[in-house]
Design a protein around this motif. Structure first.
Motif, PDB file in Angstrom:
ATOM      1  N   TRP A  11      23.136 -44.700  69.673  1.00 46.50           N
ATOM      2  CA  TRP A  11      22.306 -43.538  69.995  1.00 46.50           C
ATOM      3  C   TRP A  11      21.449 -43.792  71.234  1.00 46.50           C
ATOM      4  CZ3 TRP A  11      22.256 -46.076  65.313  1.00 46.50           C
ATOM      5  CH2 TRP A  11      21.203 -46.960  65.072  1.00 46.50           C
ATOM      6  N   GLY A  14      23.840 -43.138  74.004  1.00 42.62           N
ATOM      7  CA  GLY A  14      24.073 -41.709  74.101  1.00 42.62           C
ATOM      8  C   GLY A  14      22.984 -40.991  74.861  1.00 42.62           C
ATOM      9  N   TYR A  74      26.977 -42.411  63.168  1.00 42.93           N
ATOM     10  CA  TYR A  74      27.711 -43.571  63.673  1.00 42.93           C
ATOM     11  C   TYR A  74      28.192 -44.494  62.554  1.00 42.93           C
ATOM     12  CZ  TYR A  74      25.940 -42.111  68.203  1.00 42.93           C
ATOM     13  OH  TYR A  74      25.656 -41.379  69.325  1.00 42.93           O
ATOM     14  N   ASN A 192      24.875 -33.910  72.359  1.00 40.50           N
ATOM     15  CA  ASN A 192      25.455 -34.609  73.502  1.00 40.50           C
ATOM     16  C   ASN A 192      26.901 -34.152  73.702  1.00 40.50           C
ATOM     17  OD1 ASN A 192      26.456 -36.532  75.378  1.00 40.50           O
ATOM     18  ND2 ASN A 192      24.883 -37.979  74.704  1.00 40.50           N
ATOM     19  N   GLN A 195      30.027 -36.387  73.072  1.00 40.46           N
ATOM     20  CA  GLN A 195      30.584 -36.600  71.741  1.00 40.46           C
ATOM     21  C   GLN A 195      31.803 -35.702  71.518  1.00 40.46           C
ATOM     22  OE1 GLN A 195      26.417 -36.238  69.977  1.00 40.46           O
ATOM     23  NE2 GLN A 195      27.415 -37.570  68.510  1.00 40.46           N
ATOM     24  N   PRO A 198      34.818 -37.235  74.946  1.00 35.71           N
ATOM     25  CA  PRO A 198      34.393 -38.605  75.248  1.00 35.71           C
ATOM     26  C   PRO A 198      34.899 -39.157  76.577  1.00 35.71           C
ATOM     27  CG  PRO A 198      36.053 -38.585  73.518  1.00 35.71           C
ATOM     28  CD  PRO A 198      35.668 -37.168  73.756  1.00 35.71           C
ATOM     29  N   TRP A 213      32.119 -45.482  70.947  1.00 30.36           N
ATOM     30  CA  TRP A 213      31.871 -44.886  69.631  1.00 30.36           C
ATOM     31  C   TRP A 213      32.367 -43.433  69.599  1.00 30.36           C
ATOM     32  CZ3 TRP A 213      27.925 -48.090  71.695  1.00 30.36           C
ATOM     33  CH2 TRP A 213      27.700 -49.266  70.978  1.00 30.36           C
ATOM     34  N   TRP A 214      32.140 -42.718  70.677  1.00 25.07           N
ATOM     35  CA  TRP A 214      32.552 -41.320  70.719  1.00 25.07           C
ATOM     36  C   TRP A 214      34.073 -41.197  70.766  1.00 25.07           C
ATOM     37  CZ3 TRP A 214      28.514 -40.767  75.074  1.00 25.07           C
ATOM     38  CH2 TRP A 214      27.241 -40.712  74.508  1.00 25.07           C
ATOM     39  N   ASN A 217      35.596 -41.750  67.287  1.00 28.93           N
ATOM     40  CA  ASN A 217      35.364 -40.725  66.271  1.00 28.93           C
ATOM     41  C   ASN A 217      35.809 -39.336  66.699  1.00 28.93           C
ATOM     42  OD1 ASN A 217      33.711 -42.078  63.968  1.00 28.93           O
ATOM     43  ND2 ASN A 217      32.760 -42.825  65.837  1.00 28.93           N
ATOM     44  N   ARG A 218      36.630 -39.244  67.739  1.00 28.21           N
ATOM     45  CA  ARG A 218      36.966 -37.929  68.271  1.00 28.21           C
ATOM     46  C   ARG A 218      37.843 -37.093  67.334  1.00 28.21           C
ATOM     47  NH1 ARG A 218      35.729 -33.426  69.716  1.00 28.21           N
ATOM     48  NH2 ARG A 218      37.132 -32.247  71.050  1.00 28.21           N
TER      49      ARG A 218
END
Length: 447
Positions: A11, A14, A74, A192, A195, A198, A213-214, A217-218
């Motif tokens: 975060w 981000g 996350y 954001n 996210q 990405p 991370w983004w 998790n897409r």
């Protein structure tokens, strides 16, 4: 490129990436190339930002809500989100009840077939990790991708990438600025756009993923929801809600013969015909009412306690105030469609949402809803999948009764219960496991 081996929180990264997008153009001119030390310094500065909680008369519940939505996503398990897509959406959509959803509509929204979107998850996530966040389409013609080309149509894969994974800097900047909070103290909690997209397209046509991370998790039902909303608005939301209802009944069906699963049905009342909750799950020692709701945290609803309570009331008041009491009455009356012999059994309820509604089951927020007639827990689809898997392993309704009695605000206690059942391993869920096994590659390491 922000990788998982740097000593910072996602975060923090981000916030830095988002502020780089919304900063005035003259402030983005730098005299030298930023270093890792510069990045770490900027990220660590985020911990020293002023917070509304430090002001007089601050609402601590509101602070907890904002921090939950900043940090908790996350830690969510991505396995179920990816595996769930095929059993939920790779199907025929009859009209009615579905309005616009079809395999063709989904492919149009994603830029390619659903299975290619699912298989893009490990591919582009691995690309972000292995190549310093950089990706060039020309690489796909190289010998190192020969096996990939044999498994998947690269034109279709790149169409999915352009539709669902990547965007340009001007587009991302416009999206970030349009959702920037007027109150500067709330800026760390702003949505954001990275996210949702990405990968960023650079001026030379190559792409970079600022944060792994983004990218990781897409691929999820949430991505399908937002991509479809951009084009079809509320019709898409309603159809996806109906697909979720069907999927939950499919998941619950795995409990048979341990329990009987009875889908919703209509029954007459003095005011006309009404529908029950989406499913009754009848164990020997317990009746579980399951109701699917499409409520998601909207922009602006997670930075204010009052706005969050309004969200819950608007989308959940009907379930708590009418649907649950009516269905409980049917159980107590031993309605014939329930098969008989249920009136004396304890009853609990699960309200299931597509995404976690963090803090919603805490007394500060759940008290804004009508008190339910039976012990009730507000959970997301992922938690329901775990409950089904745990009940199958234990051959018991105990874990479901525990969840409904304690609520999601006791998540640490529930996690301990799941760990005790699983021994630290992933609980088997045949629907998810079989769907995941259909992937073209079994892990991102092979990509």
């Amino acid at each position: 490129m922000i990788t998982t081996d740097l000593p910072l929180y996602p975060w923090q990264a981000g916030l830095v990436a988002r502020e780089a997008l919304v900063a005035p153009s003259n402030s983005r001119t730098v005299a030298r190339t930023p270093t890792v030390a510069d990045l770490l310094g900027l990220c660590q500065m985020s911990d020293t930002l002023d917070q509304p909680v430090f002001q007089e008369h601050a609402d601590l519940h509101e602070f907890g809500l904002r921090m939950a939505y900043l940090q908790f996503p996350y830690s969510e398990d991505q396995y179920g989100a990816v595996a769930r897509l095929l059993p939920m959406l790779d199907r025929h959509f009859s009209r009615p009840p579905f309005e616009i959803m079809s395999r063709e509509a989904i492919s149009d929204v994603l830029g390619g077939p659903l299975d290619v979107f699912v298989d893009s998850a490990p591919f582009f996530s691995a690309a972000a990790i292995r190549n310093g966040g950089r990706f060039q389409e020309s690489w796909l013609t190289g010998p190192q991708f020969a096996e990939i080309r044999a498994e998947i149509d690269l034109d279709v894969l790149m169409s999915v990438f352009r539709h669902a994974w990547a965007s340009t800097i001007p587009d991302l900047r416009a999206r970030a600025r349009s959702s920037t909070s007027a109150n500067p103290l709330l800026r760390p909690f702003d949505w954001n756009p990275l996210q949702a997209r990405p990968y960023v397209q650079l001026s030379d046509g190559s792409h970079v993923a600022p944060n792994v991370w983004w990218a990781h998790n897409r691929v999820s039902p949430t991505a399908v929801y937002h991509l479809g909303m951009d084009r079809h608005q509320e019709s898409w939301a309603r159809d996806l809600g109906r697909a979720q209802e069907d999927y939950l009944v499919h998941q619950l069906g795995q409990l048979e013969p341990l329990a009987r699963v009875i889908p919703e049905f209509e029954y007459p009342t003095r005011n006309g015909s009404v529908r029950t909750v989406d499913a009754f799950v009848i164990f020997d020692d317990l009746v579980v009412l399951v109701e699917s709701k499409s409520v998601r945290a909207r922009l602006g609803s997670t930075t204010s306690a009052d706005a969050y309570r309004d969200l819950l009331r608007r989308d959940l008041d009907k379930a708590y105030g009418r649907q649950l009491p009516r269905s409980v009455d049917l159980v107590r009356a031993d309605h014939p469609k329930l098969g008989g012999g249920v009136s004396a059994k304890p009853v609990v309820a699960l309200i299931v949402t597509p995404e976690p509604l963090y803090q919603a089951d805490s007394p500060s927020f759940i008290s804004s809803l009508p008190p339910p007639p039976v012990p009730t827990s507000l959970i997301d689809v992922s938690k329901l999948e775990k409950l089904v898997a745990a009940a199958r392993v234990t051959r018991s309704s105990d874990i479901i009764a525990k969840q409904a009695g304690r609520g999601s605000h006791d998540s640490a206690d529930m996690n301990n219960a799941f760990q005790a059942i699983s021994g630290g391993l992933r609980l088997p869920n045949p629907i998810l496991d079989e769907a995941f096994a259909q992937g073209r590659w079994q892990s991102s390491d092979e990509t």
